[in-house]
Motif scaffolding. Sequence first.
Motif, short mmCIF file in Angstrom:
data_model
loop_
_atom_site.label_atom_id
_atom_site.label_comp_id
_atom_site.label_asym_id
_atom_site.label_seq_id
_atom_site.Cartn_x
_atom_site.Cartn_y
_atom_site.Cartn_z
N ALA A 1 4.18 -0.27 4.91
CA ALA A 1 5.10 -1.37 4.68
C ALA A 1 4.42 -2.45 3.86
CB ALA A 1 5.57 -1.95 6.01
N LEU A 2 3.16 -2.70 4.16
CA LEU A 2 2.42 -3.73 3.45
C LEU A 2 2.14 -3.32 2.02
CD1 LEU A 2 1.28 -6.43 3.98
CD2 LEU A 2 -0.84 -5.39 4.68
N LEU A 3 1.69 -2.08 1.84
CA LEU A 3 1.34 -1.63 0.51
C LEU A 3 2.57 -1.36 -0.34
CD1 LEU A 3 -1.67 0.64 1.37
CD2 LEU A 3 -1.64 -1.67 0.51
N ALA A 4 3.72 -1.35 0.26
CA ALA A 4 4.94 -1.18 -0.51
C ALA A 4 5.35 -2.49 -1.14
CB ALA A 4 6.06 -0.68 0.39
N LEU A 5 4.57 -3.50 -0.89
CA LEU A 5 4.94 -4.84 -1.32
C LEU A 5 4.92 -5.07 -2.82
CD1 LEU A 5 5.20 -7.87 -1.30
CD2 LEU A 5 2.92 -7.96 -0.41
N ASN B 1 -11.04 4.94 -2.46
CA ASN B 1 -10.99 3.89 -3.48
C ASN B 1 -9.73 3.05 -3.38
OD1 ASN B 1 -13.46 4.64 -4.82
ND2 ASN B 1 -12.38 6.41 -5.64
N SER B 2 -9.11 3.05 -2.21
CA SER B 2 -7.89 2.27 -2.06
C SER B 2 -7.94 1.43 -0.79
CB SER B 2 -6.67 3.21 -2.01
OG SER B 2 -6.76 4.05 -0.87
N GLY B 3 -6.99 0.53 -0.67
CA GLY B 3 -6.92 -0.35 0.49
C GLY B 3 -5.68 -1.21 0.37
N ILE B 4 -5.79 -2.47 0.73
CA ILE B 4 -4.66 -3.38 0.64
C ILE B 4 -5.11 -4.70 0.04
CG2 ILE B 4 -4.97 -4.30 2.96
CD1 ILE B 4 -1.87 -4.21 3.15
N VAL B 5 -4.29 -5.28 -0.82
CA VAL B 5 -4.63 -6.53 -1.50
C VAL B 5 -4.40 -7.69 -0.54
CG1 VAL B 5 -4.08 -8.04 -3.43
CG2 VAL B 5 -4.05 -5.56 -3.75
N VAL B 6 -5.40 -8.58 -0.44
CA VAL B 6 -5.29 -9.67 0.53
C VAL B 6 -5.61 -11.04 -0.07
CG1 VAL B 6 -5.80 -8.22 2.52
CG2 VAL B 6 -7.68 -9.33 1.30
N GLY B 7 -4.98 -12.06 0.53
CA GLY B 7 -5.32 -13.45 0.32
C GLY B 7 -5.79 -13.96 1.67
N GLN B 8 -5.95 -15.28 1.82
CA GLN B 8 -6.43 -15.81 3.09
C GLN B 8 -5.40 -15.66 4.21
OE1 GLN B 8 -8.69 -19.47 3.45
NE2 GLN B 8 -8.81 -19.61 1.22
N LEU C 1 -8.35 -9.98 -3.77
CA LEU C 1 -9.26 -8.85 -3.65
C LEU C 1 -8.64 -7.80 -2.74
CD1 LEU C 1 -12.69 -10.72 -3.24
CD2 LEU C 1 -11.89 -9.45 -5.25
N MET C 2 -9.15 -6.59 -2.81
CA MET C 2 -8.64 -5.51 -1.98
C MET C 2 -9.53 -5.33 -0.76
SD MET C 2 -7.73 -1.58 -3.03
CE MET C 2 -6.06 -2.02 -3.55
N LEU C 3 -8.88 -5.23 0.39
CA LEU C 3 -9.60 -4.94 1.62
C LEU C 3 -9.79 -3.43 1.70
CD1 LEU C 3 -10.71 -5.81 4.43
CD2 LEU C 3 -8.38 -5.46 5.31
N ASN C 4 -11.04 -2.98 1.69
CA ASN C 4 -11.36 -1.56 1.73
C ASN C 4 -12.26 -1.30 2.93
OD1 ASN C 4 -12.73 1.02 1.26
ND2 ASN C 4 -11.90 0.94 -0.81
N CYS C 5 -11.83 -0.42 3.82
CA CYS C 5 -12.58 -0.12 5.04
C CYS C 5 -13.05 1.32 5.09
CB CYS C 5 -11.73 -0.45 6.26
SG CYS C 5 -11.24 -2.18 6.40
N HIS C 6 -13.15 1.97 3.93
CA HIS C 6 -13.61 3.36 3.87
C HIS C 6 -15.14 3.41 3.88
CE1 HIS C 6 -9.64 5.08 2.99
NE2 HIS C 6 -9.44 3.99 2.28
N ALA C 7 -15.69 4.21 4.77
CA ALA C 7 -17.15 4.32 4.88
C ALA C 7 -17.77 4.88 3.60
CB ALA C 7 -17.50 5.21 6.07
N ASP C 8 -17.01 5.69 2.87
CA ASP C 8 -17.55 6.33 1.66
C ASP C 8 -17.24 5.56 0.38
OD1 ASP C 8 -18.47 8.44 3.23
OD2 ASP C 8 -16.58 9.53 3.06
N PHE C 9 -16.74 4.34 0.50
CA PHE C 9 -16.42 3.57 -0.70
C PHE C 9 -17.68 3.20 -1.45
CE2 PHE C 9 -15.50 -0.76 -2.56
CZ PHE C 9 -14.77 -0.27 -3.64
N GLY D 1 1.18 -5.03 -0.81
CA GLY D 1 1.07 -3.60 -1.09
C GLY D 1 2.24 -3.17 -1.95
N SER D 2 2.10 -2.08 -2.68
CA SER D 2 3.17 -1.66 -3.57
C SER D 2 3.26 -0.15 -3.72
CB SER D 2 2.93 -2.27 -4.96
OG SER D 2 3.94 -1.89 -5.86
N GLN D 3 4.46 0.29 -4.11
CA GLN D 3 4.67 1.69 -4.44
C GLN D 3 4.14 1.99 -5.83
OE1 GLN D 3 8.94 1.69 -3.85
NE2 GLN D 3 8.73 2.86 -1.95
N SER D 4 3.74 0.95 -6.56
CA SER D 4 3.24 1.10 -7.93
C SER D 4 1.74 0.85 -8.02
CB SER D 4 3.98 0.13 -8.85
OG SER D 4 3.32 -0.01 -10.08
#
Length: 221
Positions: free
Chosen positions: A15-19, A159-166, A189-197, A171-174
């Motif tokens: 829902a967030l990344l569909a933003l 290499n993906s995550g969600i774009v964040v502000g304070q 900036l994008m919040l990325n929580c992947h261990a392999d990033f 998030g987007s379908q595009s």
Amino acid sequence: MRIKSIITTVTAVTALLALTTACGGDATPTAGTGGDSSAANGAGDGGPNEGTLDNPTKNGGVYGSAPKDGTAFQKLPKAGTMAAAARFVNGFTQCDRVSTTPGEDGPSEDSKLGPAYTVTETGYCGRRNVTTIVLYKDPKAFQTAFKAEMEKNGGGNPNSGIVVGQDFAVGSQSADAMSALLQPQAGLLMLNCHADFNPPSGFRKEPALVKGCVLTDYYKD
């Protein structure tokens, strides 16, 4: 990252990344975006939204609220309201009409973020591709919930995550919309929580508020 790729890894976060849809706005927001010119020049009224996109001030504006040696998170834009967040997003990708309902092409009801994310409001915009914006009250709790959801669903694209502000996330379908929000002028900036990033050299990889997550300007669908 595109909504469909997120669904395979983080159903709740879709829902967030569909933003952020592939909004290709022409205007570039400044510290005064979403506020009046007097506030941008330091004549803020000190109201509840002072220092946000709705009411930026000279010493507490969207880009000036953190000290020069502040953390990457402290330097992120702060919206204050859904209207301000949508105006900001529209400066980089199409989000000129925000709604509280996703429409037929938006994320499903069961993909909304749960209580752990501390989301207070959700908005949708865009035409061909849906962009989702959420406001949250506790950024650390939001990042903790995002990381837990990623781990629960196997991580997915490193290499993906969600774009964040304070206080908001997008998030987007595009994939183009997601990339547009990470350009330097946007300040997000994008919040990325992947261990392999492991981004290529030259891209940012700053500490987030939660151990195991980073804030970065690198994204690859």
